[in-house]
Each structure stands twice: as structure tokens, then as C-alpha cells.
Design an enzyme around this catalytic site. Structure first.
Site, short mmCIF file in Angstrom:
data_model
loop_
_atom_site.label_atom_id
_atom_site.label_comp_id
_atom_site.label_asym_id
_atom_site.label_seq_id
_atom_site.Cartn_x
_atom_site.Cartn_y
_atom_site.Cartn_z
N GLU A 266 4.91 74.71 4.57
CA GLU A 266 5.44 74.97 5.90
C GLU A 266 5.33 73.71 6.76
O GLU A 266 4.37 72.95 6.60
CB GLU A 266 4.67 76.12 6.56
CG GLU A 266 4.84 77.45 5.84
CD GLU A 266 4.16 78.60 6.57
OE1 GLU A 266 3.60 78.38 7.66
OE2 GLU A 266 4.19 79.73 6.05
N HIS A 284 7.05 82.23 10.04
CA HIS A 284 5.63 82.43 10.37
C HIS A 284 5.47 83.02 11.77
O HIS A 284 4.79 82.47 12.64
CB HIS A 284 4.86 81.12 10.26
CG HIS A 284 3.41 81.34 9.90
ND1 HIS A 284 2.70 80.50 9.06
CD2 HIS A 284 2.51 82.29 10.28
CE1 HIS A 284 1.46 80.93 8.94
NE2 HIS A 284 1.33 82.01 9.68
#
Length: 532
Positions: A266, A284
Site C-alpha cells: 500500500e 484502506h
């Protein structure tokens, strides 16, 4: 001379109400969220600050900490501290705090939202409808009522997801090594082993931390054992699911759909799962609600202010709640308690039912509450993310794990004080004892009822063996052939020719192949690598 004003740098976006808390208590709070994305600028600025408040964007590395000459506390507005080098912070005496309960409901609700989106293909139907195609017959969904929801990890968030699933009239099965049968009954879920969950669940949702034991818990092999047509939701951590294997399972149709809020890398700009028509992805967002952002921001501001102004420590992941007066005497016992717990926790694979600590001699007169929290933290940390010496007892209680303590003025053995720790698991109890010598260093003095004296090192080998000739020579040969240096070597036995143990410190981690070779020695019953 007036007391210098404490200064806190906020390098990620934080609620204005949190900033107000700092300033109302006389702390200079500088909001500079642009620094969270610019490590060079952050390193240039950090030196003048006493505290650093972050969310998930800022990366607190060992290199950054080298530049943080005044830093004493880092506050993470959220639970995960994987963006913070906690060992490096600890080595520099920097307290790392988090807010472990502020976003549990929000994350659980996001998992439920993704599950519903999967069941009715809502994102795909929305895109199609807004494109003017009106493909009513294309999007055939499923009802969740009477389906089986498999919850992997039934802690704070998983328990809320299970409760919401029951509210949707789903049957809920849960896999969690720490979930006791009594706690499962209270939650209204059926406790099962992982293989049974994979076989029965129509929807699987993950709520465990990313550890060595949970990484790729849904591997290619595990996915192959799932029910055909299963749907998978991950709002916990990237890396829990083998993404390449999941893509293949989606392509084959074995997995009907998946919804992920977290990814192995990420920010996820390119991922093997992207583009599949039965994949739902969010960036997220698990903790991204107004309420959660406000809760964790207020909590971290209050905790950091309390520490900077009066030394109070709450929700620290690397230090217990200890007053300044008792710290020098208590600190080595805290280390010992956590080491004993960590050792037994790393050896325990079956669900834990209880933890018992007996304080003997001088140790009985210490702050045993802090020592108990340290021991429980050590025992639970190999499995649970976010456990710290403040929250450990609550976490154990929430999972139905009984924590018992006892004190004795007399000491078993030739020591002035002793801590004896027992971890009661479903398969068997495991126990060890230790003391603190005059040099202030903790020592293990008993394992499985067998006496020895061993100082703990970062990398250790624990071996159970038969007390017969040949073991030591073969062990030494294997270590030499592998190029692994043995720093210390401690032996104990219950009787000549009976059960024996070896507790050895090594200078580097031991490979799986070397462990297998050690276990192949005829006298060896079990060999485990443990880390401290």
C-alpha cells in the site's frame, strides 16, 4: 527558570478537536500533514519536537528516530503500529502509544458493507446503471440470510462482525486459537478449527493481525479447501491472503467474489486483483468514518498530553504503566515477566485457557499488577496485534482467558525472589520460572520443572531431548556445518537418563531446514526457535 513548553508535531491529518486538547493543556501543537508524505522534510523538522502524532501515512523509521533528538513519545491515532519501528523507538527510550479500541465498530461495519456489496454486486451494478446499460438480468445476487459466515479472528472487531452477522440471521462459525468455548457461547458463535471453517463458510471475513503465523493464512492450499462459491472479505491486513492464488481462484470460479480494503503493498496502485469483475476494492477505509477519526484523535491527544506533562503512560506498546519511583527496581522484573510469557506463548499452539503467575520472595512485594500485565502481554503478543502492557489483561478477559496470580513469602530454590509462570492451553500446561540476579539481568531458572540457569538473548533455541550420549556432539556438528555460532549453551535434566532440555543462545536466526535437522537427532523430541 520556567519549564520549557512541550512541542508536538502532527504529521498526518488530525481532528481540530485533538489539536485543541494539546493547546488547552499548554502544549505547542504544530499541524503539518504535508510532512507525512515527505520523509526528508520530516527528518529535517523532527529534531525540535518532544512528541510526534501520526496516523498511517507517516513512516517512523530508525533513520528518522536518529534525527529526533528531543522525541520522547510517539502517538498513533489508530491500532496498527506497523509504520513505526517500535524496537528502534524502544532502544532510544521513546514511548510508542496507540488507541486500540477507537475504530473497532467502524472497521467492523466496513466489513459488513463489503459483504453486502459482494452479495448483491452493488459496485458493479452501480457502474453499469450509471453508464445507461440497465442490465437488470446480469446482476443476480445471493441472500445472506441462513448463509454461514466464517470469522477468522474473533477479537474486538471480529466479535462485532459476528454480532452483526447474527443480526442478519446468518450462522456464524469462528476460528480463533484464543477464543474459549465459554466466550464463543456468550457471543453466539460456533467455535471451529480452520479447516472446518473453510469447508463450511459461504462468506469468510478476516480479523487477525499480520504475524508469522497468520501470513497467507488463506494460501493457495487453504483456498482450495474452501467451499465452492465462497466469498472472501479482508478489512484486517494485507498479506493475510495469497493475492496471486486468490486471483486464480476468482478466474476459475471457485471463489465467487472477494472484497478487500487492505493489500500486501500500500498504497496499492497496481495489484493482481484489480480489474476482475467479481472483485470489490476500497483504499484502506476501515477506520475512515467521522466518528472513528474523532475518537482516535481525541484519545491520542489526551494520552500524549498526560505523558508529556506528568509522565502517565496509557496504551503504550513498548512500556508498562510504572511510576517514576518504582521504575528502577521494577524494570528488570518487567523484562523477566514478559520474557517468560513470550517464551511460553511462542511454544503454545493450542488455544490458551488461562495464565497463572506466582510471585515468590522479594518479587511478592513488587508492583505485581505491572508484572502480570507484562507476562500476559508476552504470552499473547505472538498471536495478537496491538496487545500492550496496559491492555493485555482486558484483552485476555475479553477472550475468556483466566489470569490468576498468587504471592508467597518463601522461595522455591536458592533465590531471593522468583516468578513462576504457567500457560494453561487446551492441549497441555507449559511453565517456566525466572529470577533477577544481583547484576540486574533476568535469568530463566526452570523450564518444565527442570532446573537450569540461562540469560535470554534475542535468538534462542529450545530443545527437549532424552538425556542420552550423542546429542551434544551431533548438535554442535550441525550448528558448525550451518555456520551458526552458539553464544551460550545451558542444559538441565530431571534425572540421569531421563528428560532433558537445552536452552541455547545463537547469534542469528536459525533456518527451518536446520531446525528439521536438529529434530532428526535421535535423542531430540522437539526443537523450537524463539525470539526475544
Amino acid at each position: 527558570m520556567p519549564t520549557p513548553i512541550k512541542k508536538v508535531l502532527i504529521s498526518d491529518t488530525l481532528s481540530p478537536a485533538a489539536i485543541a486538547i494539546f493547546r488547552e493543556r499548554g502544549i505547542q501543537a504544530d499541524l503539518r500533514p504535508e510532512l507525512g508524505k515527505d520523509k526528508e522534510a520530516l527528518a529535517a523538522a523532527i529534531g525540535e519536537y518532544d512528541g510526534l502524532a501520526v496516523r498511517s501515512t507517516t513512516k517512523v523509521t530508525a533513520a528518522l528516530l536518529e534525527r529526533a533528538r528531543n522525541l520522547t513519545v510517539i502517538g498513533r491515532a489508530g491500532i496498527g503500529v506497523d509504520t513505526i519501528d517500535v524496537p528502534a523507538a524502544t532502544a532510544r527510550g521513546v514511548i510508542v502509544m496507540n488507541t486500540p479500541h477507537g475504530n473497532a465498530v467502524t472497521t467492523a461495519e466496513h466489513a459488513i458493507a463489503l459483504m453486502l456489496s459482494l452479495a448483491r454486486q452493488i459496485p458493479q451494478a452501480d457502474a453499469s446503471t450509471q453508464a445507461g446499460r440497465w442490465e437488470k438480468n446480469r446482476f443476480l445476487g445471493i441472500e445472506l440470510t441462513a448463509k454461514t459466515l466464517g470469522v477468522i479472528g474473533c477479537g474486538n472487531i471480529g466479535a462485532i462482525v459476528a454480532d452483526r452477522g447474527i443480526g442478519l440471521r446468518m450462522r456464524v462459525v469462528a476460528y480463533d486459537p484464543f477464543l474459549t468455548p465459554e466466550r464463543a457461547v456468550a457471543l453466539g458463535v460456533e467455535k471451529v478449527e480452520l479447516d472446518e471453517l473453510l469447508r463450511r463458510a459461504d462468506v469468510i471475513t478476516l480479523h487477525v493481525p499480520l504475524t508469522d503465523k497468520t501470513r497467507n493464512i488463506l494460501s493457495a492450499e487453504a483456498l482450495a479447501r474452501t467451499k465452492p462459491g465462497v466469498r472472501i472479505v479482508n478489512c484486517a491486513r494485507g498479506g493475510l491472503v495469497d493475492e496471486v492464488a486468490l486471483r486464480a481462484a476468482l478466474e476459475s470460479g471457485h471463489v465467487a467474489g472477494a472484497a478487500f480494503d487492505v493489500f500486501t503493498e500500500e498504497p496499492a496502485k497496481d495489484n493482481v486483483l484489480f480489474g476482475h469483475p467479481n472483485m470489490v476494492c476500497t483504499p484502506h477505509l476501515g477506520a475512515s468514518t467521522t466518528e472513528a477519526q474523532e475518537n482516535v484523535a481525541l484519545q491520542v491527544a489526551e494520552q500524549m498530553s498526560d505523558y508529556l506533562l506528568n509522565g502517565a503512560i496509557r496504551n503504550a506498546v513498548n512500556f508498562p504503566s510504572i511510576s517514576a519511583e518504582e521504575a528502577p527496581r521494577l524494570r528488570p522484573y518487567v523484562t523477566l515477566a514478559e520474557q517468560l510469557g513470550s517464551f511460553l506463548g511462542q511454544l503454545t499452539e493450542a488455544p490458551i485457557r488461562g495464565i497463572r503467575i506466582v510471585y515468590e520472595g522479594e518479587a511478592a512485594g513488587l508492583n505485581t499488577k505491572a508484572l502480570t500485565a507484562a507476562a500476559v502481554t508476552g504470552a499473547l503478543r505472538p498471536f495478537l496485534e496491538g496487545v500492550n502492557m496496559v491492555s493485555a489483561i482486558e484483552v485476555a478477559r475479553a477472550r475468556g482467558i483466566q489470569v490468576e496470580t498468587a504471592t508467597r513469602t518463601a522461595v522455591e530454590g536458592p533465590y531471593a525472589s522468583r516468578l513462576h509462570l504457567t500457560v494453561e492451553a487446551e492441549d497441555m500446561p507449559r511453565d517456566a520460572a525466572g529470577t533477577v540476579f544481583g547484576d540486574g539481568r533476568p535469568r530463566f531458572v526452570e523450564i518444565r520443572g527442570i532446573a537450569l540457569e540461562a540469560a535470554v538473548a534475542p535468538h534462542m533455541l529450545y530443545i527437549r531431548n532424552a538425556d542420552q550420549p550423542g546429542f551434544i556432539g551431533r548438535f554442535g556438528t550441525l550448528m558448525g556445518e550451518a555456520g551458526v555460532n552458539v553464544a551460550t549453551f545451558h542444559l538441565g535434566r530431571d534425572r540421569p537418563g531421563g528428560d532433558a532440555i537445552c536452552f541455547a543462545a545463537v547469534d542469528e536466526p536459525v533456518s527451518g531446514d536446520l531446525l528439521e535437522a536438529i529434530e532428526a537427532i535421535p535423542q531430540v523430541k522437539r526443537a523450537r526457535a524463539v525470539r526475544f
